[in-house]
Motif scaffolding. Structure first.
Motif, PDB file in Angstrom:
ATOM      1  N   GLU A  71       0.830  -1.208   0.000  1.00 10.38           N
ATOM      2  CA  GLU A  71       0.000   0.000   0.000  1.00 10.38           C
ATOM      3  C   GLU A  71       0.866   1.261   0.000  1.00 10.38           C
ATOM      4  OE1 GLU A  71      -3.071   1.974   3.122  1.00 10.38           O
ATOM      5  OE2 GLU A  71      -3.391  -0.138   2.611  1.00 10.38           O
TER       6      GLU A  71
ATOM      7  N   ARG B  11      -5.146   3.412  -5.963  1.00  2.95           N
ATOM      8  CA  ARG B  11      -6.341   3.916  -5.276  1.00  2.95           C
ATOM      9  C   ARG B  11      -6.648   5.348  -5.715  1.00  2.95           C
ATOM     10  NH1 ARG B  11      -5.801   2.125   1.044  1.00  2.95           N
ATOM     11  NH2 ARG B  11      -5.822  -0.105   0.635  1.00  2.95           N
TER      12      ARG B  11
ATOM     13  N   GLN C  89     -12.798  -8.109  -4.473  1.00  4.17           N
ATOM     14  CA  GLN C  89     -12.880  -7.189  -3.337  1.00  4.17           C
ATOM     15  C   GLN C  89     -12.131  -5.895  -3.633  1.00  4.17           C
ATOM     16  OE1 GLN C  89     -11.331  -9.869  -0.374  1.00  4.17           O
ATOM     17  NE2 GLN C  89     -13.385 -10.499   0.291  1.00  4.17           N
ATOM     18  N   TRP C  90     -10.981  -5.994  -4.285  1.00  2.00           N
ATOM     19  CA  TRP C  90     -10.204  -4.816  -4.661  1.00  2.00           C
ATOM     20  C   TRP C  90     -11.007  -3.958  -5.630  1.00  2.00           C
ATOM     21  CZ3 TRP C  90      -6.857  -1.333  -3.675  1.00  2.00           C
ATOM     22  CH2 TRP C  90      -6.121  -0.669  -4.650  1.00  2.00           C
TER      23      TRP C  90
ATOM     24  N   SER D  70     -14.230  -3.828  -5.941  1.00  2.00           N
ATOM     25  CA  SER D  70     -15.328  -3.235  -5.172  1.00  2.00           C
ATOM     26  C   SER D  70     -14.830  -2.046  -4.349  1.00  2.00           C
ATOM     27  CB  SER D  70     -15.949  -4.287  -4.257  1.00  2.00           C
ATOM     28  OG  SER D  70     -16.974  -3.733  -3.478  1.00  2.00           O
ATOM     29  N   TYR D  71     -13.675  -2.193  -3.727  1.00  2.00           N
ATOM     30  CA  TYR D  71     -13.087  -1.103  -2.951  1.00  2.00           C
ATOM     31  C   TYR D  71     -12.819   0.108  -3.849  1.00  2.00           C
ATOM     32  CZ  TYR D  71      -9.869   1.671  -0.228  1.00  2.00           C
ATOM     33  OH  TYR D  71      -9.282   2.726   0.414  1.00  2.00           O
TER      34      TYR D  71
ATOM     35  N   GLU E  85     -16.151   1.803  -4.804  1.00  4.70           N
ATOM     36  CA  GLU E  85     -16.732   2.567  -3.690  1.00  4.70           C
ATOM     37  C   GLU E  85     -15.952   3.851  -3.440  1.00  4.70           C
ATOM     38  OE1 GLU E  85     -17.054  -0.056  -0.310  1.00  4.70           O
ATOM     39  OE2 GLU E  85     -18.202  -1.520  -1.473  1.00  4.70           O
ATOM     40  N   GLU E  86     -14.631   3.782  -3.487  1.00  3.71           N
ATOM     41  CA  GLU E  86     -13.819   4.977  -3.270  1.00  3.71           C
ATOM     42  C   GLU E  86     -14.035   5.980  -4.401  1.00  3.71           C
ATOM     43  OE1 GLU E  86      -9.782   5.074  -1.141  1.00  3.71           O
ATOM     44  OE2 GLU E  86      -9.259   5.288  -3.276  1.00  3.71           O
TER      45      GLU E  86
END
Length: 185
Positions: free
Chosen positions: A63, A94, A142-143, A145-146, A149-150
């Motif tokens: 990260e 991200r 899941q990544w 989806s994250y 959402e962000e």
């Protein structure tokens, strides 16, 4: 989403992000093939992606490596020659890292687009043409989806590539790029 600098600073950075299999690289390559004057495309992974061990040792983890490398890319793209009106970067990062790095990307402003697709389409792409079935996982879903959402929380444009050919997604990016170029004048 754009950095908080005033329009007309001379150039823009367009970051195209998304999970593996969403179509980032194929779309940015298709956009690059259009040879739009003043537009130059870059690929985040072209600098190399270190092993998890190196990321941990040198940055404190994956990260932190992603955040640091996003900031490095935006700083590098902020210093391109004036004839590059829009720098397009495809990378799996991200949206919040882009927002944080955009404030330091002077003199360019930054905008972000998320490419997304359904889990089934992602799995088909990763297992088929990409030949990376190990990436077609619950973790990748899941990544994705994250990221989605962000992106929604930050007001980022999201393009669902599930049912679109790469050429149509590239045309949507071309429209965004043309609007960015027009905003400079």
């Amino acid at each position: 989403m754009a950095s908080e600098r005033a329009a007309g600073t001379g150039a823009h950075i367009l970051v195209v992000t998304g999970a593996s299999g969403a179509g980032k690289t194929a779309t940015v390559r298709a956009l690059d093939a259009l040879s739009i004057p003043g537009v130059q495309c870059f690929h985040f992974d072209s600098i190399g992606v270190p092993t998890a061990e190196v990321m941990e040792r040198d940055h404190g983890g994956g990260e932190q490596w992603q955040a640091s490398t996003t900031a490095e890319w935006l700083a590098r793209l902020g210093g391109l020659p004036a004839h590059v009106r829009v720098a397009v970067l495809d990378g799996q990062t991200r949206p919040s890292f882009v927002v944080a790095a955009a404030a330091r990307a002077a003199p360019r402003t930054a905008q972000l687009v998320l490419l997304d697709c359904s889990s089934e389409v992602r799995a088909a792409r990763l297992c088929g043409l990409r030949r990376q079935p190990e990436l077609a996982s619950v973790r990748m879903d899941q990544w994705a989806s994250y990221l989605r959402e962000e992106a929604y929380a930050l007001g980022v444009t999201v393009i669902d590539t599930s049912a679109l050919p790469v050429t149509q997604v590239a045309e949507q990016l071309e429209e965004i790029v043309k609007r960015l170029i027009a905003s400079i004048a």
